[in-house]
Design an enzyme around this catalytic site. Sequence first.
Site, PDB file in Angstrom:
ATOM      1  N   ASP A   1      11.323 -23.261   0.361  1.00 52.07           N
ATOM      2  CA  ASP A   1      12.678 -22.580   0.165  1.00 52.07           C
ATOM      3  C   ASP A   1      13.143 -22.248   1.601  1.00 52.07           C
ATOM      4  OD1 ASP A   1      13.949 -19.740  -1.572  1.00 52.07           O
ATOM      5  OD2 ASP A   1      14.989 -21.161  -0.191  1.00 52.07           O
TER       6      ASP A   1
ATOM      7  N   TYR B   1      11.956 -14.072  -1.717  1.00 50.94           N
ATOM      8  CA  TYR B   1      12.943 -14.040  -2.716  1.00 50.94           C
ATOM      9  C   TYR B   1      13.352 -15.454  -2.681  1.00 50.94           C
ATOM     10  CZ  TYR B   1      17.632 -12.737  -4.125  1.00 50.94           C
ATOM     11  OH  TYR B   1      18.722 -12.807  -5.090  1.00 50.94           O
TER      12      TYR B   1
ATOM     13  N   LYS C   1      23.124 -21.276   2.581  1.00 54.70           N
ATOM     14  CA  LYS C   1      23.519 -20.625   3.732  1.00 54.70           C
ATOM     15  C   LYS C   1      24.225 -21.446   4.951  1.00 54.70           C
ATOM     16  CE  LYS C   1      20.228 -16.894   2.736  1.00 54.70           C
ATOM     17  NZ  LYS C   1      20.993 -15.633   2.593  1.00 54.70           N
TER      18      LYS C   1
HETATM   19  P1  KE4 Z   1      22.041 -17.263  -2.792  1.00 51.25           P
HETATM   20  O1  KE4 Z   1      22.013 -17.327  -4.234  1.00 51.25           O
HETATM   21  O2  KE4 Z   1      22.144 -15.885  -2.485  1.00 51.25           O
HETATM   22  O3  KE4 Z   1      22.822 -18.035  -2.053  1.00 51.25           O
HETATM   23  O4  KE4 Z   1      20.528 -17.587  -2.166  1.00 51.25           O
HETATM   24  C1  KE4 Z   1      19.483 -17.093  -2.817  1.00 51.25           C
HETATM   25  C2  KE4 Z   1      18.412 -17.100  -1.789  1.00 51.25           C
HETATM   26  C3  KE4 Z   1      17.106 -18.298  -1.982  1.00 51.25           C
HETATM   27  N1  KE4 Z   1      16.350 -18.162  -1.009  1.00 51.25           N
HETATM   28  C4  KE4 Z   1      16.111 -17.500   0.048  1.00 51.25           C
HETATM   29  C5  KE4 Z   1      15.120 -17.786   0.846  1.00 51.25           C
HETATM   30  C6  KE4 Z   1      17.056 -16.678   0.232  1.00 51.25           C
HETATM   31  O5  KE4 Z   1      16.886 -15.753   1.332  1.00 51.25           O
HETATM   32  C7  KE4 Z   1      18.292 -16.358  -0.718  1.00 51.25           C
HETATM   33  C8  KE4 Z   1      19.215 -15.142  -0.450  1.00 51.25           C
HETATM   34  N2  KE4 Z   1      18.998 -14.295   0.740  1.00 51.25           N
HETATM   35  C9  KE4 Z   1      19.396 -12.944   0.477  1.00 51.25           C
HETATM   36  C10 KE4 Z   1      19.277 -11.996   1.621  1.00 51.25           C
HETATM   37  N3  KE4 Z   1      18.137 -12.317   2.357  1.00 51.25           N
HETATM   38  C11 KE4 Z   1      20.981 -12.978   0.256  1.00 51.25           C
HETATM   39  C12 KE4 Z   1      21.715 -11.656   0.262  1.00 51.25           C
HETATM   40  C13 KE4 Z   1      22.194 -11.047  -1.059  1.00 51.25           C
HETATM   41  O6  KE4 Z   1      21.389 -11.159  -1.678  1.00 51.25           O
HETATM   42  O7  KE4 Z   1      23.248 -10.557  -0.995  1.00 51.25           O
END
Ligand code: KE4
Length: 427
Positions: free
Chosen positions: A238, A143, A266
């Site tokens: 990523d 993701y 994060k």
């Molecule tokens: P954000 O846009 O949520 O800050 O980051 C997206 C993203 C990009 N790349 C990786 C590897 C990620 O894990 C994420 C976001 N992680 C999820 C949980 N695994 C966020 C939680 C959510 O969507 O509420």
Amino acid sequence: MKDRSQALFAQAERLIPGGVNSPVRAFKAVGGAPVFMNAGRGARICDVDGNEYIDYVMSWGPLILGHTHPAVVAAISAQAEKGTSFGAPTPLEVELAGLIIEAFPNLEMVRMMSSGTEAVMTAIRLARAFTGRDRIVKFAGCYHGHSDALLARAGSGVATLGLPDSPGVPGSLAELTITIPFNDPGAVAAVFAKHGPDIAAVIVEPVAGNMGVVLPQPGFLSRLRELTRAHGSLLIFDEVITGFRLAWGGYPGGGGIDPDLTCLGKIIGGGLPVGAVGGKRAVMEQLAPLGPVYQAGTLSGNPLAMAAGLATLTILRESTECYEAMKRYAFSLCEEMQGLFNRKGMPVTINRLDSMFTIFFTAGPVCDLDTARRSDTELFARFFRGMMSNGVNPPPSQFEAWFVSLAHDLLDAEKTLEACARTLETM
Ligand code: KE4
């Protein structure tokens, strides 16, 4: 007792789609109403009804120092007194960019934004502009945020909710994203044999965290580097989850791979909204205002997020043995929990790397999305509900990672194991 949480959820459902501002928080995969949280301290988090939990979500990874670390709170408060946002450059973003580049030898420049999604969206746009090509290769179960190009067979909430892909993404765009199995170098070679000259980039979580934790098999990442280099495509790591999670800097196993672009988020924001894309100067200089590739954000490099990120990274940099402590905690906890599941005769596979792990309710092995999906998600849901009722807050999805922070201590481990034992008695 969850009266206030349930009342809040009923109100939230009338005002916010699904009652949440991010789908994976909705408890859709584990049943019941989501628990509304009110406060956190160290490894503990407290809901609006006063119930306390040992937290392993840790805001989905950012809170590697634990909730409300004094240095982070002080840094945010001090900056807030001076101003929250200026719409102008500040010294903080220069300092944080310098620290990130110091920690990531393969990065020469960094651009800040406010989410991991923006970081990946920017990296994809950069790769397409730099190569003049349109196709992107990603891996099923990984993701990379919710930008259109990356929602094909994604992990995290998309996998949790079992969504095939997301409506609203034009077919003409979706077909430019090729999705293949993680840990399948043969599939990567076949894609390059067929589409090589059209592939702008391959994007990968070097350690997958969004189908649950799935480690790269030996040679997989280096094969991606070989094939992308041979075909003039870019390799994008990523590291939104893994950046500063596993070591000071990036995924330690990726050292020799030297990706062209790296996405972060994060932890570098210490719990405030942040994203960053970094890479070789030749690629990064394509970004406006230097180059023609446009990317922007009202709150990019926001002083509060920069202050929180700097406070967090400064502590990680000063005490790199903290990574050893988190690794020891997670190793011991996973070993003990595995023993409890074995004694119960319940087949589980615990995939772990340092302070991030996932308990898959399947005999395993789990090495990609298909094997992850063999997990008994109903059994996971019962385990989740049991752990919550016993004071532990796991991620509300089989396809997410548990995160250990520097604040988790022996008492937390003992209580987590007690909760696990009591939960298994009810299953
Ligand atoms: P954000 O846009 O949520 O800050 O980051 C997206 C993203 C990009 N790349 C990786 C590897 C990620 O894990 C994420 C976001 N992680 C999820 C949980 N695994 C966020 C939680 C959510 O969507 O509420």
